[in-house]
Structures are given as C-alpha cells and as structure tokens.
Scaffold this motif. Structure first.
Motif, short mmCIF file in Angstrom:
data_model
loop_
_atom_site.label_atom_id
_atom_site.label_comp_id
_atom_site.label_asym_id
_atom_site.label_seq_id
_atom_site.Cartn_x
_atom_site.Cartn_y
_atom_site.Cartn_z
N VAL A 1 33.22 -20.95 -28.26
CA VAL A 1 32.60 -22.19 -28.72
C VAL A 1 31.21 -21.89 -29.26
O VAL A 1 30.74 -22.51 -30.22
CB VAL A 1 32.54 -23.21 -27.57
N TYR A 2 30.55 -20.92 -28.65
CA TYR A 2 29.19 -20.51 -28.99
C TYR A 2 29.18 -18.99 -29.09
O TYR A 2 29.78 -18.31 -28.26
CB TYR A 2 28.23 -21.00 -27.90
N ALA A 3 28.52 -18.45 -30.10
CA ALA A 3 28.56 -17.01 -30.35
C ALA A 3 27.19 -16.35 -30.27
O ALA A 3 27.00 -15.27 -30.81
CB ALA A 3 29.20 -16.73 -31.71
N GLY A 4 26.22 -17.00 -29.62
CA GLY A 4 24.92 -16.39 -29.45
C GLY A 4 23.85 -17.00 -30.35
O GLY A 4 24.14 -17.75 -31.28
N LEU A 5 22.60 -16.64 -30.07
CA LEU A 5 21.45 -17.25 -30.74
C LEU A 5 21.49 -17.07 -32.25
O LEU A 5 21.16 -17.98 -33.00
CB LEU A 5 20.16 -16.67 -30.17
N VAL A 6 21.88 -15.90 -32.73
CA VAL A 6 21.87 -15.64 -34.18
C VAL A 6 23.08 -16.28 -34.85
O VAL A 6 22.96 -16.92 -35.89
CB VAL A 6 21.84 -14.13 -34.45
N GLN A 7 24.26 -16.17 -34.25
CA GLN A 7 25.47 -16.71 -34.85
C GLN A 7 25.59 -18.22 -34.66
O GLN A 7 26.13 -18.92 -35.51
CB GLN A 7 26.70 -16.04 -34.23
N GLY A 8 25.11 -18.72 -33.54
CA GLY A 8 25.19 -20.15 -33.29
C GLY A 8 26.59 -20.59 -32.90
O GLY A 8 27.39 -19.83 -32.35
N MET A 9 26.90 -21.84 -33.20
CA MET A 9 28.17 -22.44 -32.82
C MET A 9 29.32 -21.98 -33.71
O MET A 9 29.11 -21.61 -34.86
CB MET A 9 28.07 -23.97 -32.89
N THR A 10 30.52 -22.03 -33.16
CA THR A 10 31.73 -21.85 -33.95
C THR A 10 32.32 -23.24 -34.21
O THR A 10 31.71 -24.25 -33.88
CB THR A 10 32.75 -20.99 -33.19
N ALA A 11 33.51 -23.30 -34.77
CA ALA A 11 34.15 -24.59 -35.03
C ALA A 11 34.87 -25.13 -33.81
O ALA A 11 35.26 -26.30 -33.79
CB ALA A 11 35.13 -24.47 -36.19
#
Length: 202
Positions: free
Chosen positions: A7-17
């Motif tokens: 759901v979340y991929a980390g500070l740089v990537q942010g949220m997923t769909a």
C-alpha cells in the motif's frame, strides 16, 4: 503484509494504488495511514510534519481487480514559516504482469510550493503547476521480499532520477533500504544528487 500488495512503498516512492482495508492502520517514522473504508484511506506524512510542514491526504481507489488497481490521492501541505500552502494530486496505477513482476506508475501534479528542508523538495518550484512522472517495476521473490526500481521524471526541471530499493517483508512489518537520486547526472551525495534511504512500517 506478506500476502497483500504494498500500500505504501517508502518515503521516496510514496503510496501505491492499493488501499488499506477498513480500520486497518500503517504506521512508521515516515507515515501514518488509516483505512476509513476499503476504498478510502487517510494519510499523514510524519516525516514532513517533523520538518514543520503540516499535511494530510486522502487516497480513493477507483478500480481494483486482479490485473490492475487505479487510485487518486488528494493531499495538502501547509508551510507555517512562509504561511503558504500546496496542493498535490497523485494518480496511481498498479498493473500485474507475467511471473512475479508488477508495475507501479504515478502521475504527480502539484501547485507551487516554497523551499523546505524535507528530502523530497530540495528547491523551490516556481511554476504554478508542476508535473512528475514515476515508473517503477517490482519483483517479488520466493520469500516474499521485493525489489522495486525505476526512473522518476521531473518534467518542469527536465531532470531524470529514480530509485532502486530492497524490501524485507515480514508478516506484519516491512522495512526497506534504497538508493535514490533526484538527478542521475549529479554525481554527488546529497539532496541534489544521490541519497541512501532507510524506512520501515508496521
């Protein structure tokens, strides 16, 4: 965490769909998120808040299927030192592909924001509307750990950066270590060049 999409991929990537389920929570040093319903999620960036930037976002899943997920995230930031605000729209598209691969696409549109001290905004954006494109590929290994890598294009600044990250996925805990860059052509360590990233969440 092991049996569900990120759901979340980390500070740089942010949220997923993908979205949290109803009443489900993600919390870590960089994020707090709560599933209001299975299609609506409230997000607060804790890392930005530590730098004095108040923020909140709402992510709504529009389409969810075995082949792809589509969501829209509306978020707002307030910079008390300059008494200015900022609006950001993220359109997230996650698509499944052959074998253990998955694609993550993000279109980020945001209004002018002042310079701040967070890692994700290293200098002022002077145009009223700005655009970033993010394309990543994720590979899930047999032990459920993941590798995600791909470029990020800053359209207004004409810069290409990106990230490569390794995710250690436990039953209820995820941690990641990554190398990211705001601009691949800047061969130096720092916000304008390359950064080592560490993040984790429950």
């Amino acid at each position: 965490a092991m049996y569900r999409p990120l759901v979340y991929a980390g500070l740089v990537q942010g949220m997923t769909a993908s979205n949290l389920q109803k009443k489900e929570i993600i919390v870590g040093p960089s994020i707090f998120a709560y599933g209001v319903t299975s299609n609506t999620q409230l997000n607060i960036g804790l890392a930005s808040s530590l730098f004095g930037v108040a923020n909140a976002g709402v992510k709504n899943k529009l389409i969810g299927s075995d082949d792809f997920d589509l969501s829209i995230e509306n978020s707002f930031q307030y910079y008390p030192s300059t008494h200015k605000g900022n609006y950001q729209l993220n359109i997230n598209l996650d698509t499944g592909s052959v074998s253990n691969f998955k694609s993550y696409t993000k279109f980020k549109i945001f209004t002018k924001k002042p310079e701040d001290q967070t890692l994700s905004n290293s200098e002022e954006y002077t145009r009223p509307v700005n655009l970033e494109l993010q394309f990543a590929t994720g590979y899930m290994m047999s032990n459920w750990n993941q590798i995600i890598f791909g470029p990020k294009v800053d359209v207004n600044k004409k810069r290409v950066g990106g990230i490569v990250a390794y995710y250690l996925v436990e039953k209820n805990f995820t941690s990641m270590v990554a190398l990211s860059s705001a601009d691949f052509s800047e061969f130096r360590i720092g916000r304008q060049g390359y950064l080592f990233n560490l993040d984790f969440w429950w």
